[in-house]
Design an enzyme around this catalytic site. Structure first.
Site, PDB file in Angstrom:
ATOM      1  N   ILE A 192       0.811  -1.330  -0.123  1.00 59.10           N
ATOM      2  CA  ILE A 192      -0.489  -0.100   0.017  1.00 59.10           C
ATOM      3  C   ILE A 192       0.867   1.748  -0.246  1.00 59.10           C
ATOM      4  CG2 ILE A 192      -1.548   1.357   1.576  1.00 59.10           C
ATOM      5  CD1 ILE A 192      -2.948  -1.062   2.324  1.00 59.10           C
ATOM      6  N   GLY A 193       2.407   1.131   0.601  1.00 62.96           N
ATOM      7  CA  GLY A 193       2.821   2.067   1.003  1.00 62.96           C
ATOM      8  C   GLY A 193       3.430   2.785  -0.385  1.00 62.96           C
ATOM      9  N   TRP A 239       2.161   1.832  -3.495  1.00 57.41           N
ATOM     10  CA  TRP A 239       1.109   2.010  -4.579  1.00 57.41           C
ATOM     11  C   TRP A 239       1.196   3.752  -4.594  1.00 57.41           C
ATOM     12  CZ3 TRP A 239      -3.497   4.842  -3.523  1.00 57.41           C
ATOM     13  CH2 TRP A 239      -3.775   5.033  -4.872  1.00 57.41           C
ATOM     14  N   HIS A 240       2.176   3.882  -3.639  1.00 55.71           N
ATOM     15  CA  HIS A 240       1.649   5.673  -3.588  1.00 55.71           C
ATOM     16  C   HIS A 240       2.826   6.098  -4.163  1.00 55.71           C
ATOM     17  CE1 HIS A 240      -1.171   4.941   0.300  1.00 55.71           C
ATOM     18  NE2 HIS A 240      -1.545   5.874  -0.196  1.00 55.71           N
ATOM     19  N   GLY A 241       4.136   5.072  -4.226  1.00 57.77           N
ATOM     20  CA  GLY A 241       5.541   6.517  -5.210  1.00 57.77           C
ATOM     21  C   GLY A 241       6.686   5.358  -4.098  1.00 57.77           C
TER      22      GLY A 241
END
Lengths: 379, 371
Positions: free
Chosen positions: B286-287, B289-291
């Site tokens: 999830i982390g 996926w933000h960048g």
């Protein structure tokens, strides 16, 4: 569901009615003195060391506003009750006094405060920076008129030819946006009035006009108080800039004016006289602030890209004779600072130059205190 | 003089054509290969590779440079924004959902038009919420008739969302933590203020946007899933993640966490190890996926570790520290403490999320705790 829709319709109509009523009230009542009093400065966050001015609010944590109540309520002078042991000095002037590209501590005022001067009668000298970018004598009169409520003991007024040139009298946003106060000053001191000076019209007094911006700026300035308190930053002094050129442009025009005799009526002597009347018995020191005296190309004709020699020499001569004639306290420090100490223009100086300037003014103050006739009085 | 190219937004029709092309291609591939797991996996890996290109700055830059050169332009003009406008982040979730559901035989039959509408549904294109294909199709297929109740509710959500986003969030943004003021700020109380402001700014910004998206969709008769449910008032981290960006958490639970947990159980791992690996890797993804940066990775692991610790603590406390229903005040006090601890854990996690590098984040932590 119909009940719900009716609820929204009723709520919208009531909101509209309240909005209209609020705007009607705004036409007749100026809420700014009350709104300005709701300032977060000087209690929730520290007061600002200089009047708010920001070209890039998100980088400089401030907003430029023309409302004097809002401006002064953010200033540290507003939050300090004057005590018996304080000798209060206010400094007026343009962006050089305000401290362009400098931290508050690096300005002339900062340098003076760092000295912790004590008057002969034991009062601590505390200097307040009331400078504001762009020179205008009328603007300075407007600011001094407001600042008198803070009971200064001495006024230092940093000027240059641009300040006292009659052309800049009304050519300042603070003067243009404070028509009511400027009219009042014109009447009180019989000053030359600007027929074009305007006051807020009916529409401008509502949220559809200028008042929305004035109120929004006041609110934004409160919000920017938080990052100002967190960082101590009130101006973009960290971006690089181009140093002022010591090679000068061709010709000897002052803007588009060719060499001519500078007449007395081109100077705002009436405003200078009004400043003295307003100051009353408090000493008012007029300082001809340092300018860049360039040493490059065409410097035999011009001092810098703003001032050709012919106009600045005449201005200095006029100032000397007029101040002697009127008995004004006048200090001509125009050539105090070497050219390498100027930063991004002909007036803005390095922290070191501001220290030199501060020492010269302090020397004058000390000399005055030493004079037997200068009995220390607190207004 | 060298020709200069201005950086400008892509034309809307190009964006829509590109997005529709990606969706159509995925649909056709799905049709052609059928529900075969190996092919599905290959397609998912392809989508992940594309996501990595768009999320990892050097790859994005290289991709943008290639596109510029291909267009006969100077590579020096390339910027990550040349390709990021595609809004692929959320499209990725919808495409993977469709592929996985198809492979599992759960994807309802749909036309190309329905599939493209699902993938590029405008209100939810930029920042979700992430809908499931079967639920979205149900609304899409119901005959659209203008419904005053839906329109009123939609308008209400749009108004609330606009207020949250453009009034509350944008005002708080003035003093919210960012990479500039993180360096400039001094004094622990003020730095705490910046960090708190960031937490609320992010919430009001994102939930405001979601309200607008849900409201716009509702006007057209589509009920998008909710994304927030008072997340900062939750007494533990597990409940926080059940109420913050809920559609993202649901997606990861359905397509990563649950399958991974089932797979690990077959290997006879100890339960705590399974929970740790599942939660830590879910949150890490999830982390990322933000960048793809160290800070987003640390933020993900921060929450993964937090969820694991809460899971173990809940297990421990359930048996030993259960509070009797006859003591509601004690329960209330425990809840308040839980809310405060959870809130501050999340707030401190935002320091990693908000800032671009580890050194600056550590500097902020030092300032927060006066170190």
């Amino acid at each position: 569901m119909n009940a719900n829709i009716n609820f929204y319709i009723r709520a919208s109509l009531k909101a509209l009615a309240l909005f209209i009523a609020f705007n009607v009230v705004l036409v007749f009542v100026d809420p700014m003195p009350v709104i300005a009093r709701l300032s977060v400065y000087n209690w929730l966050v520290p007061g600002r060391e200089r009047l708010p001015h920001a070209r890039q609010p998100s980088r400089e944590y401030g907003v430029t506003t023309s409302n004097l109540d809002v401006m002064f309520n953010t200033h540290v002078i507003h939050g300090r009750v004057k005590t018996a042991d304080e000798y209060r000095v206010v400094v007026l002037g343009d962006s050089a006094a305000w401290g362009w590209k400098l931290r508050p501590a690096e300005t002339m005022v900062g340098a003076m405060n760092a000295q912790n001067l004590i008057t002969p009668d034991g009062r601590k000298v505390r200097v307040y920076n009331l400078g504001y970018p762009i020179a205008s004598a009328m603007r300075d009169l407007l600011l001094l008129d407001y600042a008198m409520r803070y009971r200064p003991d001495m006024i230092i007024w940093m000027v240059t030819f641009e300040t006292l040139n009659d052309k800049t009298r009304f050519d300042h946003p603070l003067v243009r946006d404070n028509g009511t106060q400027v009219r009042s000053l014109n009447e009180r001191y019989s000053l030359e009035a600007d027929p074009a000076l305007w006051e807020l019209g009916y529409r401008d007094r509502t949220l559809f006009g200028l008042r929305r911006k004035i109120m929004a700026d006041a609110f934004r300035l409160q919000l920017y108080g938080l990052p100002w308190a967190a960082t101590g930053i009130d101006h973009d002094y960290f971006s690089p800039y181009d140093r002022v050129s010591r090679d000068l442009k061709e010709g000897d025009l002052f803007y588009d004016i060719p060499p001519k005799t500078l007449n007395e009526d081109e100077m705002t002597w009436d405003v200078v006289a009004a400043m003295h009347q307003l100051a009353g018995e408090r000493p008012l020191l007029i300082v001809n602030e340092p300018i860049l005296i360039a040493d490059g190309k065409n410097s035999d004709v011009r001092y810098n890209n703003v001032y050709p020699r012919w106009i600045f020499d005449q201005y200095r001569a006029l100032m000397l004779s007029k101040s002697a004639q009127e008995g004004w306290n006048y200090l001509d420090l125009w050539d105090l600072i070497p050219p390498d100490q100027f930063t991004d223009n002909e007036f803005h100086m390095t922290p070191n130059a501001n220290r030199i300037l501060a020492r010269s003014i302090e020397a004058w103050m000390i000399e005055q205190w030493a004079k037997p006739e200068a009995a220390m009085k607190s207004p | 003089m060298a020709a200069r190219f201005s950086v400008r937004s892509a034309a809307l029709h190009l964006v829509l054509i590109a997005l529709a092309a990606v969706a159509s291609l995925t649909m056709l591939m799905g049709r052609l290969i059928g529900p075969r797991p190996a092919w599905t996996m290959a397609l998912v890996i392809g989508l992940i590779a594309l996501l990595i290109v768009l999320k990892y700055e050097p790859f994005t830059q290289a991709f943008a440079s290639t596109l510029r050169i291909w267009q006969g332009q100077s590579a020096a003009e390339a910027s990550a924004f040349d390709v990021r406008w595609l809004g692929f982040s959320y499209i990725f979730f919808r495409l993977v959902s469709a592929l996985r559901d198809r492979a599992a035989g759960k994807l309802p039959g749909m036309s190309l038009r329905e599939f493209v509408t699902y993938v590029v549904f405008a209100p939810a294109l930029i920042a979700g919420p992430i809908d499931r294909p079967d639920r979205f199709l149900k609304d899409l297929r119901s005959t659209f008739r203008f419904n005053l109740a839906d329109a009123t509710e939609g308008a209400r959500r749009i108004a609330i969302g606009a207020f949250k986003k453009f009034v509350v969030a944008d005002l708080i943004a003035v003093f919210a933590l960012n990479e500039v003021n993180a360096e400039q700020a001094h004094g622990a109380p003020w730095v705490w203020l910046l960090v708190y402001a960031y937490a609320f700014r992010l919430y009001f910004d994102f939930s405001g946007y979601t309200d607008i998206a849900i409201g716009v969709a509702r006007v057209f008769g589509i009920r998008l899933p909710e994304n927030f449910n008072r997340p900062y008032l939750k007494p533990n981290l597990t409940q926080f993640w059940n109420s913050w960006h809920m559609s993202l958490a649901h997606w990861f639970r359905a397509y990563y966490f649950n399958p991974l947990t089932r797979a690990l159980r077959t290997r006879a791992w100890a339960m705590p190890a399974i929970i740790f690996v599942s939660q830590a890797t879910t949150m890490l993804l999830i982390g990322l996926w933000h960048g793809i940066t160290w800070n987003f990775a640390i933020w993900g692991l921060w929450h993964g570790l937090g969820l694991f610790v809460h899971n173990r603590w809940a297990d421990f406390a359930k048996a030993r520290l259960a509070i009797s229903p006859e003591r509601p005040r004690l329960q209330q006090a425990v809840n308040v403490v839980g809310v405060l601890v959870t809130f501050h854990f999340v707030v401190l996690g935002w320091v990693w999320f908000a800032l671009p590098d580890v050194a600056l984040s550590l500097e902020v932590f030092e300032k927060l705790f006066g170190l």
